[in-house]
Design an enzyme around this catalytic site. Structure first.
Site, short mmCIF file in Angstrom:
data_model
loop_
_atom_site.label_atom_id
_atom_site.label_comp_id
_atom_site.label_asym_id
_atom_site.label_seq_id
_atom_site.Cartn_x
_atom_site.Cartn_y
_atom_site.Cartn_z
N LYS A 1 -6.00 26.33 -5.80
CA LYS A 1 -5.07 25.27 -6.20
C LYS A 1 -5.16 24.03 -5.33
O LYS A 1 -5.24 22.92 -5.83
CB LYS A 1 -3.62 25.78 -6.15
N ALA B 1 -2.09 33.13 -5.11
CA ALA B 1 -2.52 32.85 -3.74
C ALA B 1 -4.05 32.82 -3.68
O ALA B 1 -4.72 33.63 -4.31
CB ALA B 1 -1.97 33.93 -2.81
N ASP C 1 1.89 19.80 -1.11
CA ASP C 1 1.39 21.17 -0.93
C ASP C 1 2.29 21.89 0.07
O ASP C 1 2.23 21.60 1.24
CB ASP C 1 -0.06 21.13 -0.45
N HIS D 1 -6.52 23.96 6.02
CA HIS D 1 -6.29 22.89 5.04
C HIS D 1 -6.64 21.53 5.62
O HIS D 1 -7.27 20.71 4.95
CB HIS D 1 -4.81 22.91 4.59
#
EC number: 2.7.1.156
Length: 174
Positions: free
Chosen positions: A15, A11, A83, A50
């Site tokens: 990534k 986490a 994702d 995001h």
């Protein structure tokens, strides 16, 4: 078959940011296939974070359950970034869907794609044994999904503190 890359890590390991940079490498545009669902304010904030990173070069497709169909529908053009697989698995498990069958369908779909596919997932088995059955089942399922998808992908990268470490490299120059 298009290039396929699995990026895994812990986490907040970086990534998604790494995957985003890879997705934009070839054409400067990409498709973001989102599996997250905002069931509360905290998750809404994560999704917003995001989205804030991405600009107009991104097209977003929501696919909390039918990931294989989202890949089929978006194939043939810009790279796609998924994702993430662990949120997709969570969605399937909590809805009592057959996540093994869905994973097998995803494997076959990845193998037939012509445009690049970058999949993001979490490594969840590095900690202690969870105290409840659902958490143990999830950890085990995530391990199985990650291994299955990794065998399918041409390349696998482990992201540590934002840096990629090659695990398997057939078709992506990391």
């Amino acid at each position: 078959m298009g290039q396929s890359l699995l990026i895994t890590g812990g986490a907040r390991s970086g990534k998604s940011a790494l995957a985003e940079s890879y997705a934009l490498e070839t054409t400067g545009k990409a498709i973001y296939i989102a599996t997250a669902q905002a069931h509360d304010a905290e998750m809404e904030a994560r999704i917003a974070e995001h989205q804030k990173r991405r600009g107009p070069e991104w097209t977003t497709v929501q696919a909390p359950f039918d990931l294989a169909d989202a890949l089929v529908q978006s194939d043939g053009g810009d790279p796609r970034m998924v994702d993430c697989l662990t949120l997709w698995l969570t969605n399937l498990m909590l809805s009592d869907a057959d996540w093994r069958a869905q994973t097998e369908t995803l494997v076959h779909t990845i193998a037939t794609q012509t445009a690049p596919v970058i999949l993001v997932t979490n490594e969840v088995g590095g900690g202690i044994v969870p105290e409840n059955k659902l958490a143990r089942d999830f950890r085990d399922a995530a391990g199985w999904v990650n291994q299955t998808i990794a065998r399918t992908c041409g390349s696998v990268v482990l992201c540590v503190a934002g840096y990629p470490m090659k695990v398997k490299s057939n078709d992506h120059p990391v």
